[in-house]
Design a protein around this motif. Sequence first.
Motif, mmCIF file in Angstrom:
data_model
loop_
_atom_site.group_PDB
_atom_site.id
_atom_site.type_symbol
_atom_site.label_atom_id
_atom_site.label_comp_id
_atom_site.label_asym_id
_atom_site.label_seq_id
_atom_site.Cartn_x
_atom_site.Cartn_y
_atom_site.Cartn_z
ATOM 1 N N THR A 1 0.830 -1.207 0.000
ATOM 2 C CA THR A 1 0.000 0.000 0.000
ATOM 3 C C THR A 1 0.864 1.257 0.000
ATOM 4 O O THR A 1 0.587 2.221 -0.721
ATOM 5 C CB THR A 1 -0.939 0.004 1.222
ATOM 6 O OG1 THR A 1 -1.802 -1.142 1.145
ATOM 7 C CG2 THR A 1 -1.795 1.263 1.253
ATOM 8 N N HIS A 2 1.939 1.251 0.772
ATOM 9 C CA HIS A 2 2.827 2.419 0.839
ATOM 10 C C HIS A 2 3.544 2.657 -0.488
ATOM 11 O O HIS A 2 3.772 3.813 -0.877
ATOM 12 C CB HIS A 2 3.848 2.237 1.969
ATOM 13 C CG HIS A 2 3.257 2.446 3.334
ATOM 14 N ND1 HIS A 2 3.751 1.837 4.480
ATOM 15 C CD2 HIS A 2 2.195 3.178 3.738
ATOM 16 C CE1 HIS A 2 3.022 2.188 5.517
ATOM 17 N NE2 HIS A 2 2.074 3.000 5.095
ATOM 18 N N LYS A 3 3.908 1.587 -1.178
ATOM 19 C CA LYS A 3 4.577 1.741 -2.474
ATOM 20 C C LYS A 3 3.671 2.485 -3.459
ATOM 21 O O LYS A 3 4.115 3.342 -4.204
ATOM 22 C CB LYS A 3 4.983 0.378 -3.040
ATOM 23 C CG LYS A 3 6.210 -0.238 -2.371
ATOM 24 C CD LYS A 3 6.561 -1.570 -2.996
ATOM 25 C CE LYS A 3 7.778 -2.194 -2.324
ATOM 26 N NZ LYS A 3 9.010 -1.414 -2.556
ATOM 27 N N PHE A 4 2.394 2.143 -3.456
ATOM 28 C CA PHE A 4 1.446 2.830 -4.334
ATOM 29 C C PHE A 4 1.241 4.272 -3.887
ATOM 30 O O PHE A 4 1.206 5.191 -4.723
ATOM 31 C CB PHE A 4 0.108 2.086 -4.340
ATOM 32 C CG PHE A 4 0.067 0.905 -5.259
ATOM 33 C CD1 PHE A 4 -0.729 0.905 -6.388
ATOM 34 C CD2 PHE A 4 0.822 -0.236 -5.004
ATOM 35 C CE1 PHE A 4 -0.780 -0.171 -7.250
ATOM 36 C CE2 PHE A 4 0.786 -1.322 -5.846
ATOM 37 C CZ PHE A 4 -0.012 -1.299 -6.982
ATOM 38 N N LYS A 5 1.125 4.478 -2.589
ATOM 39 C CA LYS A 5 0.885 5.827 -2.054
ATOM 40 C C LYS A 5 2.065 6.745 -2.334
ATOM 41 O O LYS A 5 1.893 7.921 -2.699
ATOM 42 C CB LYS A 5 0.621 5.754 -0.553
ATOM 43 C CG LYS A 5 0.247 7.089 0.076
ATOM 44 C CD LYS A 5 -0.078 6.938 1.543
ATOM 45 C CE LYS A 5 -0.462 8.284 2.155
ATOM 46 N NZ LYS A 5 -0.770 8.155 3.605
ATOM 47 N N ASN A 6 3.272 6.243 -2.173
ATOM 48 C CA ASN A 6 4.469 7.064 -2.388
ATOM 49 C C ASN A 6 4.598 7.545 -3.825
ATOM 50 O O ASN A 6 5.283 8.524 -4.105
ATOM 51 C CB ASN A 6 5.730 6.273 -2.003
ATOM 52 C CG ASN A 6 5.827 6.052 -0.504
ATOM 53 O OD1 ASN A 6 5.190 6.761 0.275
ATOM 54 N ND2 ASN A 6 6.612 5.065 -0.098
ATOM 55 N N LEU A 7 3.941 6.851 -4.752
ATOM 56 C CA LEU A 7 4.001 7.223 -6.164
ATOM 57 C C LEU A 7 2.722 7.916 -6.633
ATOM 58 O O LEU A 7 2.475 8.075 -7.818
ATOM 59 C CB LEU A 7 4.257 5.977 -7.009
ATOM 60 C CG LEU A 7 5.632 5.353 -6.757
ATOM 61 C CD1 LEU A 7 5.676 3.922 -7.266
ATOM 62 C CD2 LEU A 7 6.724 6.171 -7.418
ATOM 63 N N ASN A 8 1.914 8.347 -5.639
ATOM 64 C CA ASN A 8 0.663 9.071 -5.929
ATOM 65 C C ASN A 8 -0.295 8.262 -6.795
ATOM 66 O O ASN A 8 -1.004 8.807 -7.645
ATOM 67 C CB ASN A 8 0.963 10.417 -6.610
ATOM 68 C CG ASN A 8 1.760 11.348 -5.710
ATOM 69 O OD1 ASN A 8 1.456 11.484 -4.529
ATOM 70 N ND2 ASN A 8 2.788 11.964 -6.269
ATOM 71 N N LEU A 9 -0.307 6.963 -6.593
ATOM 72 C CA LEU A 9 -1.236 6.092 -7.311
ATOM 73 C C LEU A 9 -2.432 5.764 -6.414
ATOM 74 O O LEU A 9 -2.367 5.918 -5.192
ATOM 75 C CB LEU A 9 -0.545 4.782 -7.697
ATOM 76 C CG LEU A 9 0.643 4.871 -8.647
ATOM 77 C CD1 LEU A 9 1.283 3.499 -8.803
ATOM 78 C CD2 LEU A 9 0.224 5.423 -9.996
ATOM 79 N N ASP A 10 -3.520 5.319 -7.031
ATOM 80 C CA ASP A 10 -4.621 4.782 -6.241
ATOM 81 C C ASP A 10 -4.107 3.623 -5.404
ATOM 82 O O ASP A 10 -3.081 3.006 -5.713
ATOM 83 C CB ASP A 10 -5.743 4.285 -7.160
ATOM 84 C CG ASP A 10 -6.547 5.426 -7.764
ATOM 85 O OD1 ASP A 10 -6.512 6.534 -7.200
ATOM 86 O OD2 ASP A 10 -7.191 5.206 -8.806
ATOM 87 N N SER A 11 -4.829 3.291 -4.365
ATOM 88 C CA SER A 11 -4.417 2.195 -3.491
ATOM 89 C C SER A 11 -4.551 0.863 -4.222
ATOM 90 O O SER A 11 -5.352 0.727 -5.167
ATOM 91 C CB SER A 11 -5.290 2.172 -2.237
ATOM 92 O OG SER A 11 -6.617 1.803 -2.579
ATOM 93 N N PRO A 12 -3.786 -0.151 -3.792
ATOM 94 C CA PRO A 12 -3.951 -1.486 -4.393
ATOM 95 C C PRO A 12 -5.395 -1.962 -4.290
ATOM 96 O O PRO A 12 -5.911 -2.593 -5.213
ATOM 97 C CB PRO A 12 -3.010 -2.365 -3.568
ATOM 98 C CG PRO A 12 -1.998 -1.430 -3.014
ATOM 99 C CD PRO A 12 -2.707 -0.132 -2.784
ATOM 100 N N ASN A 13 -6.053 -1.643 -3.178
ATOM 101 C CA ASN A 13 -7.447 -2.044 -2.998
ATOM 102 C C ASN A 13 -8.334 -1.445 -4.087
ATOM 103 O O ASN A 13 -9.225 -2.122 -4.621
ATOM 104 C CB ASN A 13 -7.945 -1.607 -1.623
ATOM 105 C CG ASN A 13 -9.350 -2.114 -1.336
ATOM 106 O OD1 ASN A 13 -9.598 -3.320 -1.323
ATOM 107 N ND2 ASN A 13 -10.287 -1.199 -1.126
#
Length: 287
Positions: free
Chosen positions: A211-223
Amino acid sequence: MQELIFEDHYKKLGLEMFSDENLETINGNKFKYDIKILFVTQGYELSVDFNHYKISTPSLFFLTSQHLKIEKGKETSTLLYYNRDFYCIQIHDKEVACDGLLFHNVFEIPFVELTETETSVIRGLFQNIKDELQWKDSSAEEMIRTYVKQMIIRATRNWKKQHLNNDAVKIPGSELDIFRDFSRYLEIHFKEKHNVADYAELLHIFPKTLTHKFKNLNLDSPNQFIINRILLEAKRLLFYTDKHVKEIAYDLGYEDPAYFNRLFTNKTGSTPSNFKKNYSSGKKYNI
């Protein structure tokens, strides 16, 4: 219309040239289960699933299970189609195989725009494949596979430049494997695995790390990506089949159809039944 095809036991690859005179063949179910590389020139308009594309730059589309409809176009364009037995075996490098960045990615971007130079190169590769299919030499299979791989490698490089090195998304090379593998696992398991923890386990990392990897790249959450993939399949089944909502819910791994109904309604603003009756068009893109 000209059709060229290679078949050997379970392996199949074919090439079709088309224009506005024979779009009905491309739009039918003939290539439904094939992996497809579609080359279209400016002036074409087409829909992939629920997105509409108006082409102003020669482009390659990389498609598997998406619903394709070419609505108009003039200049002759090309469809390359093949099955997994021809090109997609496990020994191929995963970045340029059928489950790489082009065919299944969390960003749902199935196309690459081509420069004038790249357009010339891609046309040349298609011509080489066409020549091999016409000559039917004993070494044709390996030569064709080499040309297909060159096409995918060139397109992958351009896809990364266009979609992973811009102001909106910047993914370091060291992180690409996570996103590529997440995309691949999601495509395989979305009907039975609905939780981030399921995919984190497949990736051998903690759910919070993913989840943090996605957040750090300003992407939607994996969920959110998981939900989006489920909803896309639900829309396909609602729009392109006669299945009832309850049956679709079961197909997508929901034992409680009422829960699926609420999820769909909450995320799309429309009940499944209303979507099936009232859907008109999706997002529109100029490329």
